[in-house]
Enzyme design. Structure first.
Site, short mmCIF file in Angstrom:
data_model
loop_
_atom_site.label_atom_id
_atom_site.label_comp_id
_atom_site.label_asym_id
_atom_site.label_seq_id
_atom_site.Cartn_x
_atom_site.Cartn_y
_atom_site.Cartn_z
N LEU A 27 -22.07 -11.25 34.77
CA LEU A 27 -20.73 -11.82 34.99
C LEU A 27 -19.83 -11.45 33.81
O LEU A 27 -20.13 -11.75 32.67
CB LEU A 27 -20.81 -13.34 35.15
CG LEU A 27 -19.53 -14.04 35.62
CD1 LEU A 27 -19.89 -15.33 36.36
CD2 LEU A 27 -18.60 -14.38 34.47
N HIS A 36 -25.20 -17.21 22.90
CA HIS A 36 -24.08 -16.64 22.15
C HIS A 36 -22.92 -17.65 22.24
O HIS A 36 -22.70 -18.26 23.30
CB HIS A 36 -23.70 -15.31 22.81
CG HIS A 36 -22.71 -14.50 22.06
ND1 HIS A 36 -21.36 -14.79 22.08
CD2 HIS A 36 -22.85 -13.41 21.27
CE1 HIS A 36 -20.72 -13.89 21.34
NE2 HIS A 36 -21.60 -13.04 20.84
#
Length: 338
Positions: free
Chosen positions: A129, A233
């Site tokens: 994505l 992240h």
């Protein structure tokens, strides 16, 4: 309601995918900035769309595109894998514990270990994505993410009973991975970026060939490697929350490259899959509640943010969404509350 729609990727999207791949900043295995690898993904996607609705679960990849209907611009993409681990093994590290007791010291020692496993082989996967930085408002990330589950609901027979999503792990300012440097990097003679690029274009069989098979005691890793185990992240925290809202959970599986968390769920228990409803368009008019609407199957599948009013006779759909998806009264759609 918006003038954006999700649709199947086409050959002419290759350059758009390449431009977006260059914006990812690395560590994004499913969207490598490599045209031959992206071309191969499109070829796989075309083959998957061509296999028919009733085809059995196999190693398929569907690539979807976010398009501005008014301008024709491609502004995002996402991918769905129907069954991982068919072509080459699907590796994860599973975080576990070894407990040992010393009678003489009257102490119990618990050591955290990482075991290389193929537990998640056979699962479906949502991934790849990416939303263009210029569009990160207005719910388009939500449309990209949840359109995948509408696609799964529309083609349930093509997907496995379990589904996973890998979140990118922590990457340092130089583009390196503290986890890779602390674990696998010691055995491969290549830095994280080299390994990540190689994996994106050639698959991860080299991991099986070179990775030590015995468990890794995390106490023996550097502090920087230990500190990032199972952490997403920073840019992926919102994605992690979105997955949790859908019913995905972190069950101690992490990525072998960057140590990022692998989230899993039962496919039928994913919130959007579970709550998707089928309806006929009874009228096209303004107003209503925010929803996601989808129509069509396989390469004709498309989805958009919309406003709808459900009733016994079907739903009323807003004109902007109806135009974006080319829908009219009498057409059949899937919808789920936003």
């Amino acid at each position: 309601m918006s003038s954006f729609r999700i649709r199947a990727a086409r050959d002419e999207d290759l350059q758009h995918l390449y431009e977006m791949a260059k914006l990812t900043g690395g560590g994004f295995t499913n969207l490598p900035p490599d045209k031959p690898a992206l071309r191969a993904k499109l070829d796989r996607s075309h083959a998957a769309f061509a296999r028919g609705e009733d085809a059995e679960v196999a190693d398929d990849l569907f690539v979807l595109i976010l398009e501005n209907v008014e301008t024709g611009e491609v502004r995002g993409t996402c991918q769905i894998f129907t069954r991982v681990g068919d072509k080459w093994p699907f590796y994860s590290y599973r975080i576990g514990t070894v407990t040992k007791h010393s009678q003489e010291l009257k102490r119990t020692f618990r050591a955290e270990i990482l075991s290389l496993v193929n537990d998640l082989e056979g699962c479906s996967e949502v991934g790849g994505l990416f939303l263009h930085p210029g569009e990160r408002a207005g719910g388009l990330g939500l449309l990209l993410a949840r359109a995948r589950y509408l696609f799964i609901a529309q083609h349930r027979a093509r997907f496995a009973d379990r589904i996973l999503a890998e979140l990118r792990g922590v990457i340092d300012e130089a583009g390196g991975s503290p986890f890779w440097d602390g674990v696998a990097g010691r055995f491969f003679g290549m830095n994280f970026q080299q390994a990540d690029e190689f994996n994106a274009t050639h698959g991860n069989q080299f991991i099986a060939d070179l990775m030590p098979k015995h468990p890794v005691y995390t106490a023996m890793l550097s502090e920087s490697a230990r500190a990032v185990i199972g952490l997403p992240h920073p840019s992926g925290r919102a994605a992690m929350r979105m997955l949790e809202n859908e019913g995905f959970a972190f069950e101690s599986y992490i990525d072998i490259f960057d140590g990022g968390p692998t989230m899993t769920a039962r496919t039928d228990q994913v919130k959007t899959v579970r709550e998707t409803q089928r309806a006929t368009i009874a009228a096209i008019a303004g107003g209503g509640e925010p929803a996601l609407v989808a129509s069509g199957t396989l390469s004709e599948f498309q989805s958009a943010l919309a406003q709808i009013t459900p009733s016994e006779g079907g739903i009323t759909l807003d004109p902007v969404s109806a135009e974006a998806l080319g829908l009219s009264v009498g057409d059949s759609v899937l919808w789920v509350a936003r």
